[in-house]
Design a protein around this motif. Structure first.
Motif, PDB file in Angstrom:
ATOM      1  N   ILE A  35       0.875  -1.164   0.000  1.00 37.98           N
ATOM      2  CA  ILE A  35       0.000   0.000   0.000  1.00 37.98           C
ATOM      3  C   ILE A  35       0.917   1.219   0.000  1.00 37.98           C
ATOM      4  CG2 ILE A  35      -1.871   1.218   1.174  1.00 37.98           C
ATOM      5  CD1 ILE A  35      -2.680  -1.608   0.336  1.00 37.98           C
ATOM      6  N   LEU A  36       0.841   2.020  -1.036  1.00 39.71           N
ATOM      7  CA  LEU A  36       1.729   3.174  -1.183  1.00 39.71           C
ATOM      8  C   LEU A  36       1.024   4.457  -0.801  1.00 39.71           C
ATOM      9  CD1 LEU A  36       3.293   2.238  -4.622  1.00 39.71           C
ATOM     10  CD2 LEU A  36       4.176   1.745  -2.361  1.00 39.71           C
ATOM     11  N   ASP A  37       1.815   5.439  -0.439  1.00 40.66           N
ATOM     12  CA  ASP A  37       1.246   6.710  -0.026  1.00 40.66           C
ATOM     13  C   ASP A  37       1.413   7.800  -1.080  1.00 40.66           C
ATOM     14  OD1 ASP A  37       3.895   7.327   0.089  1.00 40.66           O
ATOM     15  OD2 ASP A  37       3.955   7.691   2.230  1.00 40.66           O
ATOM     16  N   PHE A  38       2.009   7.468  -2.197  1.00 45.07           N
ATOM     17  CA  PHE A  38       2.142   8.396  -3.318  1.00 45.07           C
ATOM     18  C   PHE A  38       2.757   9.739  -2.922  1.00 45.07           C
ATOM     19  CE2 PHE A  38      -1.338   5.509  -4.306  1.00 45.07           C
ATOM     20  CZ  PHE A  38      -0.805   4.908  -5.444  1.00 45.07           C
ATOM     21  N   GLY A  39       3.857   9.677  -2.189  1.00 45.67           N
ATOM     22  CA  GLY A  39       4.612  10.881  -1.879  1.00 45.67           C
ATOM     23  C   GLY A  39       4.177  11.637  -0.639  1.00 45.67           C
ATOM     24  N   LEU A  40       3.256  11.091   0.144  1.00 46.07           N
ATOM     25  CA  LEU A  40       2.787  11.783   1.344  1.00 46.07           C
ATOM     26  C   LEU A  40       3.481  11.284   2.607  1.00 46.07           C
ATOM     27  CD1 LEU A  40      -1.035  11.834   0.579  1.00 46.07           C
ATOM     28  CD2 LEU A  40       0.609  13.684   0.276  1.00 46.07           C
ATOM     29  N   SER A  41       4.518  10.467   2.461  1.00 45.39           N
ATOM     30  CA  SER A  41       5.135   9.860   3.631  1.00 45.39           C
ATOM     31  C   SER A  41       6.069  10.820   4.359  1.00 45.39           C
ATOM     32  CB  SER A  41       5.904   8.607   3.227  1.00 45.39           C
ATOM     33  OG  SER A  41       6.955   8.964   2.353  1.00 45.39           O
ATOM     34  N   ARG A  42       6.294  10.501   5.617  1.00 47.14           N
ATOM     35  CA  ARG A  42       7.236  11.236   6.464  1.00 47.14           C
ATOM     36  C   ARG A  42       8.091  10.200   7.175  1.00 47.14           C
ATOM     37  NH1 ARG A  42       4.433  16.293   7.509  1.00 47.14           N
ATOM     38  NH2 ARG A  42       3.863  16.912   5.420  1.00 47.14           N
ATOM     39  N   LYS A  43       9.309  10.565   7.481  1.00 47.80           N
ATOM     40  CA  LYS A  43      10.203   9.668   8.207  1.00 47.80           C
ATOM     41  C   LYS A  43      10.405  10.224   9.611  1.00 47.80           C
ATOM     42  CE  LYS A  43      14.658   7.406   7.831  1.00 47.80           C
ATOM     43  NZ  LYS A  43      15.848   7.224   7.004  1.00 47.80           N
ATOM     44  N   TYR A  44      10.320   9.340  10.617  1.00 51.37           N
ATOM     45  CA  TYR A  44      10.447   9.751  12.013  1.00 51.37           C
ATOM     46  C   TYR A  44      11.551   8.953  12.682  1.00 51.37           C
ATOM     47  CZ  TYR A  44       5.802  11.575  11.046  1.00 51.37           C
ATOM     48  OH  TYR A  44       4.740  12.233  10.493  1.00 51.37           O
ATOM     49  N   GLU A  45      12.292   9.608  13.518  1.00 52.03           N
ATOM     50  CA  GLU A  45      13.272   8.927  14.364  1.00 52.03           C
ATOM     51  C   GLU A  45      12.512   8.309  15.526  1.00 52.03           C
ATOM     52  OE1 GLU A  45      16.463   8.550  13.663  1.00 52.03           O
ATOM     53  OE2 GLU A  45      16.252   9.744  11.836  1.00 52.03           O
ATOM     54  N   ALA A  46      12.953   7.134  15.953  1.00 47.22           N
ATOM     55  CA  ALA A  46      12.282   6.460  17.065  1.00 47.22           C
ATOM     56  C   ALA A  46      12.300   7.320  18.327  1.00 47.22           C
ATOM     57  CB  ALA A  46      12.929   5.116  17.330  1.00 47.22           C
ATOM     58  N   SER A  47      13.331   8.126  18.480  1.00 43.60           N
ATOM     59  CA  SER A  47      13.441   8.959  19.676  1.00 43.60           C
ATOM     60  C   SER A  47      12.458  10.136  19.675  1.00 43.60           C
ATOM     61  CB  SER A  47      14.865   9.491  19.805  1.00 43.60           C
ATOM     62  OG  SER A  47      15.191  10.275  18.669  1.00 43.60           O
ATOM     63  N   LEU A  49       9.219   9.983  18.791  1.00 39.94           N
ATOM     64  CA  LEU A  49       7.830   9.526  18.815  1.00 39.94           C
ATOM     65  C   LEU A  49       7.218   9.791  20.183  1.00 39.94           C
ATOM     66  CD1 LEU A  49       8.158   6.216  16.835  1.00 39.94           C
ATOM     67  CD2 LEU A  49       7.372   8.420  16.013  1.00 39.94           C
ATOM     68  N   PRO A  50       5.964  10.043  20.341  1.00 40.81           N
ATOM     69  CA  PRO A  50       4.958  10.124  19.290  1.00 40.81           C
ATOM     70  C   PRO A  50       5.077  11.427  18.504  1.00 40.81           C
ATOM     71  CG  PRO A  50       3.934  10.624  21.378  1.00 40.81           C
ATOM     72  CD  PRO A  50       5.386  10.276  21.665  1.00 40.81           C
ATOM     73  N   PRO A  75       0.112  10.760  13.317  1.00 43.73           N
ATOM     74  CA  PRO A  75      -0.243  10.243  11.998  1.00 43.73           C
ATOM     75  C   PRO A  75      -0.418   8.726  11.950  1.00 43.73           C
ATOM     76  CG  PRO A  75       2.074  10.799  12.041  1.00 43.73           C
ATOM     77  CD  PRO A  75       1.498  11.252  13.353  1.00 43.73           C
ATOM     78  N   PHE A  76       0.094   7.996  12.935  1.00 38.47           N
ATOM     79  CA  PHE A  76       0.031   6.536  12.876  1.00 38.47           C
ATOM     80  C   PHE A  76      -1.384   5.987  13.035  1.00 38.47           C
ATOM     81  CE2 PHE A  76       4.464   7.511  13.944  1.00 38.47           C
ATOM     82  CZ  PHE A  76       5.077   6.921  12.839  1.00 38.47           C
ATOM     83  N   PRO A  77      -2.192   6.472  13.991  1.00 38.90           N
ATOM     84  CA  PRO A  77      -3.593   6.028  14.018  1.00 38.90           C
ATOM     85  C   PRO A  77      -4.356   6.436  12.750  1.00 38.90           C
ATOM     86  CG  PRO A  77      -3.005   7.002  16.118  1.00 38.90           C
ATOM     87  CD  PRO A  77      -1.865   7.269  15.177  1.00 38.90           C
ATOM     88  N   THR A  78      -3.953   7.542  12.144  1.00 40.06           N
ATOM     89  CA  THR A  78      -4.589   7.956  10.888  1.00 40.06           C
ATOM     90  C   THR A  78      -4.293   6.942   9.787  1.00 40.06           C
ATOM     91  OG1 THR A  78      -4.371  10.265  11.549  1.00 40.06           O
ATOM     92  CG2 THR A  78      -4.813   9.845   9.227  1.00 40.06           C
TER      93      THR A  78
END
Length: 187
Positions: A35-47, A49-50, A75-78
């Motif tokens: 399942i792709l997000d077509f360029g809407l993704s974001r990258k988060y460092e584990a440190s 979060l949330p 954004p994760f529950p979304t």
């Protein structure tokens, strides 16, 4: 899955329209879906979060937390809502372009949890995967090999589809293919 290249407008036909395109079932040649997000993704460092993000509006505008306010949210529950709503609309309940299907009742409680209005009540994606695996593990081989059909299948096609399904089912059982193929065999 397809042995012959298929035509983009007539997927059941060969690319050059000279006959039917040959293919394998998903049980015989497992497929891994992304399942792709077509360029809407974001990258988060584990440190970090949330994470809190302003709403990112993609194709699905029905996210409950976006209806109330445009305040930053996790954004994760979304994402869980997006996936649950995709499955709900395209398979279990249907919508304008996809009629619902028979045979997926076992997943409806999980989907209902994924699309809850309150984001804090939605399961995490890890919990979704775990619950899905548990749901499938609780199904018999007979149920897992049952046909999943759209509710609008024309009555004239039912005998032919029924016979083709039973032919594939008997072949799979006689060749001792598992009802759920291994993802390590995925194409």
């Amino acid at each position: 899955m397809y042995i012959d290249p298929y035509h983009p407008f007539y997927p059941s036909r060969k690319l050059d329209l000279t006959g039917d395109a040959r293919y394998h079932s998903r049980t015989r040649k497992p497929v891994k879906y992304y399942i792709l997000d077509f360029g809407l993704s974001r990258k988060y460092e584990a440190s970090s979060l949330p994470a809190l993000e302003a709403p990112i509006f993609g194709g699905d505008k029905s996210v409950p937390e976006f209806q109330v306010s445009l305040e930053p949210c996790d954004p994760f529950p979304t994402d869980v809502y997006y996936l649950g709503n995709l499955i709900r609309r395209s398979l279990t309940e249907g919508w304008a372009f996809a009629h619902p299907v028979f045979g997926l009742d076992f997943i409806k409680p999980l989907i209902a949890d994924m699309v809850q209005d309150d984001p804090s009540k939605r399961p995490t994606m890890e919990q979704v995967a775990e619950r899905f695996d548990e749901s499938c593990a609780g199904l018999s081989s007979w149920t897992l090999r049952s046909r999943v059909a759209r509710k609008y299948d024309p009555a004239i096609a039912i005998p032919f589809v029924f016979l083709a399904h039973w032919g594939r089912r008997i072949m799979s059982i006689s060749r001792r293919r598992p009802a759920i193929p291994s993802l390590s065999d995925a194409v």
